[in-house]
Design a protein around this motif. Structure first.
Motif, PDB file in Angstrom:
ATOM      1  N   ARG A 129       0.811  -1.210   0.000  1.00 28.09           N
ATOM      2  CA  ARG A 129       0.000   0.000   0.000  1.00 28.09           C
ATOM      3  C   ARG A 129       0.849   1.266   0.000  1.00 28.09           C
ATOM      4  N   SER A 130       2.119   1.158   0.361  1.00 23.91           N
ATOM      5  CA  SER A 130       2.966   2.347   0.476  1.00 23.91           C
ATOM      6  C   SER A 130       3.712   2.667  -0.823  1.00 23.91           C
ATOM      7  N   ARG A 169       4.315   4.133  -4.393  1.00 20.24           N
ATOM      8  CA  ARG A 169       3.727   5.225  -5.158  1.00 20.24           C
ATOM      9  C   ARG A 169       4.355   5.308  -6.534  1.00 20.24           C
ATOM     10  N   LYS A 196      -5.760   6.088  -6.372  1.00 24.19           N
ATOM     11  CA  LYS A 196      -5.086   7.059  -7.230  1.00 24.19           C
ATOM     12  C   LYS A 196      -5.637   8.450  -6.969  1.00 24.19           C
ATOM     13  N   THR A 208      -1.350  10.083  -9.608  1.00 25.39           N
ATOM     14  CA  THR A 208      -0.475   9.455  -8.629  1.00 25.39           C
ATOM     15  C   THR A 208      -1.145   8.169  -8.153  1.00 25.39           C
ATOM     16  N   GLN A 266      -1.153   4.865  -5.749  1.00 22.92           N
ATOM     17  CA  GLN A 266      -0.615   4.416  -4.465  1.00 22.92           C
ATOM     18  C   GLN A 266      -1.077   2.994  -4.216  1.00 22.92           C
TER      19      GLN A 266
END
Length: 89
Positions: free
Chosen positions: A16-17, A19, A66, A81, A83
């Motif tokens: 989950r971290s 990016r 996102k 972005t 993630q």
């Protein structure tokens, strides 16, 4: 074997971290990739004319998200972005 507790404490790299930032030239960023997204929020950014939108993957149990916003200089482009990673095909 790792427990979920260890991932939350930051002892290991959590999916989950992760990016990834992409600049997209399509008018609709929600359809720019092969996944389905659900909009869950929008926020006005200080100093910007356009808001930032927040999306989650629609698959149950997938933590991919996102953020989509207009490029501050070239308003035709979007900054997306991502993630997290999808845990499904």
């Amino acid at each position: 074997m790792h427990s979920l507790h260890n991932f939350r404490r930051g002892n290991h790299l959590d999916q989950r971290s992760i990016r990834r930032v992409v600049e997209v030239t399509t008018p609709d960023a929600t359809n720019a990739d092969q996944y389905r997204w659900r909009k869950y929020g929008q926020k006005n950014i200080k100093g910007r004319m356009n808001p930032r939108s927040y999306y989650k993957c629609t698959i149950v149990g997938c933590y991919a998200r996102k953020m989509v916003e207009r490029h501050p200089v070239d308003m035709q482009n979007l900054i997306v972005t991502y993630q997290g990673l999808h845990n499904h095909p």
